[in-house]
Design an enzyme around this catalytic site. Structure first.
Site, short mmCIF file in Angstrom:
data_model
loop_
_atom_site.label_atom_id
_atom_site.label_comp_id
_atom_site.label_asym_id
_atom_site.label_seq_id
_atom_site.Cartn_x
_atom_site.Cartn_y
_atom_site.Cartn_z
N ASP A 127 0.75 -1.34 0.08
CA ASP A 127 0.00 0.09 0.07
C ASP A 127 0.70 1.33 0.14
O ASP A 127 0.32 2.43 0.20
CB ASP A 127 -0.95 0.12 1.25
CG ASP A 127 -2.14 -0.58 1.21
OD1 ASP A 127 -2.56 -0.91 -0.08
OD2 ASP A 127 -2.98 -0.78 2.03
N CYS A 182 -17.30 -16.10 -8.36
CA CYS A 182 -18.59 -15.30 -7.84
C CYS A 182 -19.95 -16.13 -8.67
O CYS A 182 -20.92 -15.90 -8.04
CB CYS A 182 -18.48 -14.03 -8.44
SG CYS A 182 -17.49 -13.20 -7.44
N CYS A 214 -19.70 5.29 -0.40
CA CYS A 214 -19.10 4.05 0.45
C CYS A 214 -18.83 4.52 1.89
O CYS A 214 -17.95 5.24 1.96
CB CYS A 214 -17.90 3.31 -0.33
SG CYS A 214 -17.09 2.18 0.94
N CYS A 240 -16.12 -0.70 6.93
CA CYS A 240 -17.50 -1.16 6.63
C CYS A 240 -17.10 -2.53 6.28
O CYS A 240 -16.45 -2.63 5.24
CB CYS A 240 -18.41 -0.22 5.64
SG CYS A 240 -19.90 -1.11 5.07
S1 SF4 Z 1 -20.83 -12.02 -2.22
FE1 SF4 Z 1 -19.92 -11.01 -4.09
S2 SF4 Z 1 -17.86 -11.31 -4.07
FE2 SF4 Z 1 -18.77 -12.89 -2.67
S3 SF4 Z 1 -19.03 -14.51 -3.99
FE3 SF4 Z 1 -20.97 -13.37 -4.13
S4 SF4 Z 1 -20.64 -11.81 -5.65
FE4 SF4 Z 1 -18.60 -12.78 -5.43
S1 SF4 Z 2 -17.82 -1.06 2.40
FE1 SF4 Z 2 -19.85 -0.92 3.13
S2 SF4 Z 2 -20.56 0.92 1.77
FE2 SF4 Z 2 -18.76 0.35 0.86
S3 SF4 Z 2 -19.20 -0.97 -0.90
FE3 SF4 Z 2 -19.09 -2.38 0.99
S4 SF4 Z 2 -21.06 -2.53 1.65
FE4 SF4 Z 2 -20.98 -0.73 0.38
#
Ligand code: SF4
Ligand code: SF4
Length: 301
Positions: A127, A182, A214, A240
């Site tokens: 990072d 996925c 977000c 989050c």
């Molecule tokens: S929750 Fe999102 S990242 Fe996880 S398997 Fe389902 S689509 Fe993929």
């Molecule tokens: S971190 Fe929280 S707000 Fe950001 S995309 Fe994931 S669920 Fe949504």
């Protein structure tokens, strides 16, 4: 002389990494990494540092001249339990600051490599420089990019830190990307309280995260005195995890961090902490990324 990929992986696991893979260091095709579109749409909000060194984010050989190999490593962080109490902290911040730990481990791996390959030159990344770590982890066969745009590893889920060693020697064997895991799942899209995971036809996974919506961006990166009212924090005071908690791969992911009762207590005590106590308690934690004033603002949200 070629790097022995198997030997490197064995060493990485012995040092404590949970995964290690190798990819050829070469410029990234623009169609394979949607950073430019993300930036063009303004989805990075005010993270203007993301607009810098875009050329390097697409080409690791600009970061390490003569680079031949990207060694990508993972460190899982799924905790043994979720933090109790009314206020939540993203799970990656439960333990010590991963930057310090991961970097130390990467230097250990680099030392082992230079001992065996005297002419090798390399540089570790966590990072700290403009490198597209999720792209390289995918190329190194460590997982796929989920619809939540995070790396998803079959064993660690998306609960993993990513680091790289970019080195000047080619390897005997390189890894290949894993197939997408996925499928038709869209739980992360539905699990986001802010609809921040948006469709993006140019993205290789079909989605991008719009930081402007977000909660993770707002609680950590946004330095404004107050947060937009429409952004739901879902009781998070730092980060989050909503889109990760619903992911089936995370439900079955390996536990890699033991959340002790003492640490639970320490995290809970932050709710009552004054500035001095907050700074002291978060010194070696990812929580130190935010100022006390942000912490209070997030608690109020
Ligand atoms: S929750 Fe999102 S990242 Fe996880 S398997 Fe389902 S689509 Fe993929
Ligand atoms: S971190 Fe929280 S707000 Fe950001 S995309 Fe994931 S669920 Fe949504």
């Amino acid at each position: 002389m070629l790097l022995d990929a198997q030997w490197i992986k064995q060493n990485a696991l012995a040092i404590g990494f949970d995964g290690c893979g190798l990819a050829v260091a070469a410029p990234i095709q623009r169609s394979q990494w949607d950073l430019q579109e993300w930036l063009a749409e303004g989805r990075h909000a005010d993270m203007h540092y993301m607009e810098e060194h875009v050329d390097k984010r697409y080409d690791p050989t600009l970061l390490v001249p003569g680079a031949r190999t990207v060694i990508s490593v993972l460190l899982g962080y799924k905790p043994s339990a979720l933090m109790e109490g009314a206020v939540k902290i993203a799970q990656y911040a439960y333990g010590e600051d991963y930057h310090e730990r991961l970097k130390g481990m990467l230097y250990q791996l680099l030392a082992a490599l230079t001992e065996r390959y005297h002419q090798l030159e390399g540089r570790p990344f966590v990072d700290t420089a403009p490198i597209s770590d999720k792209y390289w982890a995918v190329q190194a066969g460590l997982g796929w990019r989920g619809k939540n745009t995070l790396l998803v590893n079959p064993t660690l889920g998306s609960y993993c830190f990513i680091g790289e060693l970019v080195v000047s020697l080619a390897a005997d064997i390189y890894d290949t990307p894993l197939p997408d895991g996925c499928g038709t799942c869209e739980r992360c899209l539905r699990g986001c309280p802010n609809h921040a995971i948006v469709a993006s036809p140019l993205s290789t996974v079909g989605t991008q995260v719009d930081a402007r919506r977000c909660a993770s961006y707002h609680t950590i990166e946004n330095r404004a005195e107050s947060l937009p009212q429409e952004v739901k924090l879902s009781d998070y005071a730092f980060g989050c995890d909503c889109c990760q908690l619903v992911c089936p791969y995370n439900r079955h992911a390996q536990v890699r961090y033991r959340l002790t009762p003492e640490r639970q207590e320490q995290l809970q005590s932050l709710l009552e902490a004054d500035e001095k106590a907050f700074n002291r308690a978060t010194k070696h934690s990812a929580l130190s990324r935010i100022k006390y004033s942000q912490w209070l603002r997030n608690l109020g949200g």
